[in-house]
Design a protein around this motif. Sequence first.
Motif, PDB file in Angstrom:
ATOM      1  N   LEU A 273      -3.448  10.905   9.815  1.00 26.62           N
ATOM      2  CA  LEU A 273      -3.967   9.537   9.683  1.00 26.62           C
ATOM      3  C   LEU A 273      -5.340   9.627   9.058  1.00 26.62           C
ATOM      4  CD1 LEU A 273      -4.179   6.452  10.258  1.00 26.62           C
ATOM      5  CD2 LEU A 273      -5.210   7.064  12.452  1.00 26.62           C
ATOM      6  N   HIS A 274      -5.500   9.009   7.893  1.00 25.57           N
ATOM      7  CA  HIS A 274      -6.831   8.926   7.299  1.00 25.57           C
ATOM      8  C   HIS A 274      -7.450   7.587   7.674  1.00 25.57           C
ATOM      9  CE1 HIS A 274      -9.876   7.902   4.259  1.00 25.57           C
ATOM     10  NE2 HIS A 274     -10.157   9.189   4.348  1.00 25.57           N
ATOM     11  N   ASP A 275      -8.663   7.646   8.194  1.00 25.23           N
ATOM     12  CA  ASP A 275      -9.363   6.450   8.641  1.00 25.23           C
ATOM     13  C   ASP A 275     -10.714   6.384   7.937  1.00 25.23           C
ATOM     14  OD1 ASP A 275      -9.954   4.163  10.111  1.00 25.23           O
ATOM     15  OD2 ASP A 275     -10.845   5.296  11.756  1.00 25.23           O
ATOM     16  N   GLY A 276     -11.000   5.246   7.305  1.00 28.01           N
ATOM     17  CA  GLY A 276     -12.279   5.094   6.627  1.00 28.01           C
ATOM     18  C   GLY A 276     -12.102   4.434   5.274  1.00 28.01           C
ATOM     19  N   GLY A 277     -13.203   4.246   4.576  1.00 27.01           N
ATOM     20  CA  GLY A 277     -13.162   3.570   3.293  1.00 27.01           C
ATOM     21  C   GLY A 277     -13.314   2.068   3.445  1.00 27.01           C
TER      22      GLY A 277
ATOM     23  N   ALA B 106       0.839  -1.206   0.000  1.00 25.79           N
ATOM     24  CA  ALA B 106       0.000   0.000   0.000  1.00 25.79           C
ATOM     25  C   ALA B 106       0.870   1.250   0.000  1.00 25.79           C
ATOM     26  CB  ALA B 106      -0.928   0.003   1.206  1.00 25.79           C
ATOM     27  N   ALA B 107       1.983   1.228   0.753  1.00 24.51           N
ATOM     28  CA  ALA B 107       2.911   2.366   0.739  1.00 24.51           C
ATOM     29  C   ALA B 107       3.506   2.538  -0.652  1.00 24.51           C
ATOM     30  CB  ALA B 107       4.013   2.155   1.776  1.00 24.51           C
ATOM     31  N   LEU B 108       3.836   1.423  -1.298  1.00 23.69           N
ATOM     32  CA  LEU B 108       4.396   1.494  -2.644  1.00 23.69           C
ATOM     33  C   LEU B 108       3.369   2.029  -3.632  1.00 23.69           C
ATOM     34  CD1 LEU B 108       6.353  -1.895  -2.781  1.00 23.69           C
ATOM     35  CD2 LEU B 108       7.119   0.343  -1.953  1.00 23.69           C
ATOM     36  N   GLN B 109       2.117   1.627  -3.490  1.00 21.86           N
ATOM     37  CA  GLN B 109       1.073   2.151  -4.369  1.00 21.86           C
ATOM     38  C   GLN B 109       0.874   3.653  -4.156  1.00 21.86           C
ATOM     39  OE1 GLN B 109      -1.997  -1.497  -3.980  1.00 21.86           O
ATOM     40  NE2 GLN B 109      -2.556   0.002  -5.537  1.00 21.86           N
ATOM     41  N   MET B 110       0.938   4.095  -2.918  1.00 22.88           N
ATOM     42  CA  MET B 110       0.816   5.529  -2.659  1.00 22.88           C
ATOM     43  C   MET B 110       1.925   6.307  -3.362  1.00 22.88           C
ATOM     44  SD  MET B 110      -0.263   5.701   1.390  1.00 22.88           S
ATOM     45  CE  MET B 110      -0.229   7.495   1.420  1.00 22.88           C
ATOM     46  N   LEU B 111       3.165   5.811  -3.271  1.00 23.11           N
ATOM     47  CA  LEU B 111       4.278   6.488  -3.941  1.00 23.11           C
ATOM     48  C   LEU B 111       4.120   6.438  -5.456  1.00 23.11           C
ATOM     49  CD1 LEU B 111       7.374   5.366  -1.841  1.00 23.11           C
ATOM     50  CD2 LEU B 111       6.189   7.572  -1.781  1.00 23.11           C
ATOM     51  N   SER B 112       3.633   5.322  -5.971  1.00 17.76           N
ATOM     52  CA  SER B 112       3.421   5.189  -7.407  1.00 17.76           C
ATOM     53  C   SER B 112       2.406   6.213  -7.915  1.00 17.76           C
ATOM     54  CB  SER B 112       2.936   3.765  -7.729  1.00 17.76           C
ATOM     55  OG  SER B 112       2.820   3.569  -9.111  1.00 17.76           O
TER      56      SER B 112
ATOM     57  N   MET C 202      -2.041   3.126  10.006  1.00 15.48           N
ATOM     58  CA  MET C 202      -1.133   4.278   9.985  1.00 15.48           C
ATOM     59  C   MET C 202       0.177   3.927   9.279  1.00 15.48           C
ATOM     60  SD  MET C 202      -0.583   7.424  10.907  1.00 15.48           S
ATOM     61  CE  MET C 202       0.900   8.263  10.377  1.00 15.48           C
ATOM     62  N   GLN C 203       0.522   2.667   9.229  1.00 13.72           N
ATOM     63  CA  GLN C 203       1.874   2.291   8.814  1.00 13.72           C
ATOM     64  C   GLN C 203       2.209   2.672   7.369  1.00 13.72           C
ATOM     65  OE1 GLN C 203       3.256  -1.577  10.524  1.00 13.72           O
ATOM     66  NE2 GLN C 203       1.294  -1.529  11.567  1.00 13.72           N
ATOM     67  N   PRO C 204       1.426   2.275   6.354  1.00 19.14           N
ATOM     68  CA  PRO C 204       1.764   2.730   5.000  1.00 19.14           C
ATOM     69  C   PRO C 204       1.694   4.248   4.870  1.00 19.14           C
ATOM     70  CG  PRO C 204       0.164   0.938   4.934  1.00 19.14           C
ATOM     71  CD  PRO C 204       0.255   1.378   6.353  1.00 19.14           C
ATOM     72  N   GLN C 205       0.704   4.856   5.520  1.00 17.20           N
ATOM     73  CA  GLN C 205       0.585   6.313   5.482  1.00 17.20           C
ATOM     74  C   GLN C 205       1.815   6.970   6.099  1.00 17.20           C
ATOM     75  OE1 GLN C 205      -3.468   7.761   6.609  1.00 17.20           O
ATOM     76  NE2 GLN C 205      -3.886   5.617   7.091  1.00 17.20           N
ATOM     77  N   GLY C 206       2.292   6.399   7.201  1.00 18.93           N
ATOM     78  CA  GLY C 206       3.471   6.932   7.861  1.00 18.93           C
ATOM     79  C   GLY C 206       4.737   6.728   7.058  1.00 18.93           C
ATOM     80  N   HIS C 207       4.894   5.555   6.441  1.00 20.35           N
ATOM     81  CA  HIS C 207       6.064   5.304   5.598  1.00 20.35           C
ATOM     82  C   HIS C 207       6.189   6.377   4.522  1.00 20.35           C
ATOM     83  CE1 HIS C 207       6.731   0.718   6.443  1.00 20.35           C
ATOM     84  NE2 HIS C 207       6.540   1.407   7.544  1.00 20.35           N
TER      85      HIS C 207
END
Length: 604
Positions: free
Chosen positions: A526-530, A322-328, A497-502
């Motif tokens: 921290l985004h929570d939901g979805g 998920a962290a990698l997708q966010m960066l992508s 929080m972990q991918p968001q924090g990374h």
Amino acid sequence: MRTLCKLALSVITPILLSACAGQTTTPEVSAVTNELGPGGRPVGAAWSRSPVYGTRGMAATAHPLASQVALDVLKQGGNAVDAAIAANAALGLMEPTGNGIGGDIFILLWDPKTKKLHGYNGSGRSPKGQSLAELKSRIAAMKASGELPEDYQGIPSHGPLPVSVPGTVDGWFAVHDRFGSLPMNQILAPTIDYARGGFPVSPVIAYYLDRSWAFFERTYAGTPHLENIQSTWFKGGKAPETGSIFTNADLGKTLEVIGQDGRDAFYKGSLARQMADYFEPMDGGLAYEDFADHKGEWVEPGGVTYKGYELYELPPNGQGFAALQMLSILKNVDLTQWERGSAEVFHYMVEAKRLAFEDVARYYADPDYSDIPLEGLLSDAYGRERFALIDPKKASAEFGPGDPKIEGEGDTTYLTVADENGMLVSLIQSNYRGMGSGMVPDGLGFMFQDRGELFSLEEGHPNVYAPGKRPFHTIIPAMLMKDGLPVMSYGLMGGSMQPQGHVQILVNMLDYGMNVQEAGDAARFLHDGGSDPTGDHGDPLGTLYLEPGVSAETIAKLEAMGHKVKVDSSGVRFGGYQAIYVDRERGSFAGATEMRKDGTVVAW
């Protein structure tokens, strides 16, 4: 300095920092509050501290004594693997609110001899003797008896039903057999000594212990489960206070058996039989064969390039991708056109998170049971496709999962260790929610995880419960690379929080030039939901939680863009960060630790 100061202003009022204004000002005391803000610093951001530097070895953990245990092992001739295991064992004793040998473990390890990055997935599986239908029937019976509310959704968070096989001890021995140098009994000896002789409880952990006791006392009143919990951590019917001396002789005895008799003592020997006997009278509990058949696995990390660096994470059943997708997604916009504390930067990161997590809910699961389009999820083309869905002016009401094509509160601990030969260990370990399931096997001194709560009960879902299956996992270690060599070993604990924090750490450093400590001290979101991998989908827009260091101007603009914003000053939601940065040019390490936890960085 201007970018860093704007991010910090609201957290340091009522004192106006002369460094931010660029001139000397007279401190003004608010008429509403007399709270005192931080003092000044000769260098760097006024709201941060200096990183820790060293050359021969370094450890960053969530507890000062655990960091010291790791450093002592390095000084005894151990390598980063030995020191990481020693620190993790110590944290299981000293930070039982976040981890222990009743939980799972994930590891990224850089081997300087072969110049290769290795990944280990140490997650355990559900009971082989319980079907999905049986699990649903047991949940229904709990609702009928009043143990669960009639409208309860999903798998219970406590009791035997969410317990999966603990993978931590197996993970220790897997990496140790391949890379360790000191004998395991020597590695575990410091924790055994602390377990018997005692150690002073630190402030943040005392806070979480108090919260845990309130929950367990209410949930397990009048049951043998409460007796085991109380006798292990809450003697006298109260939580240990800050500075009080805590012992856990039962855990010391358990670790001594593991150190002397090895991995199989826990999975096939005397400890396995004690654990199986504990669960035997409980419906849906683990059986001896579940322990005996357990084995983690070496996996290939995946990576995405951002700003000339490559971030590597472990593949599902964890959420690292998920962290990698966010960066992508984020690589398609230049965030530096705005200040770091601006609404625009928060908006793009939050929308990237929402898009990535829709895919997490749809695809992330045990790969032995599901065909996950990993290559497609991380492709640049898919990242551009998802980025195109972001409206730069407003928050989208709802996102759904994409269709990638492959072209021809939880609680966790994170630690990282480096040695003088260049080996780096990025290790994360957890019991999941709270201290775990509340299941404490007689006389063994630890609590089982409740990771199985993260299975879905929705038939046909990739993450649906099945016998002998690994649940979706939240804990993720990270490794930042450049030109084929490690630059930083880091992690940021805390559920979703972990991918968001990374990602926030990397944006702070690579886009805005913060040092390794400032990147962690800066205010977070921290985004929570979805959508959720359990199938329990919440508000599609969700809630955006911000720390007080975000300015009132930015908050107002985010709300005008359609985000539902709440400010949280507790520090609890926003995880716990540790990092070791490798400065190859100068031949040194720079370490950072989390101000929201009790930890320290130590070096030599």
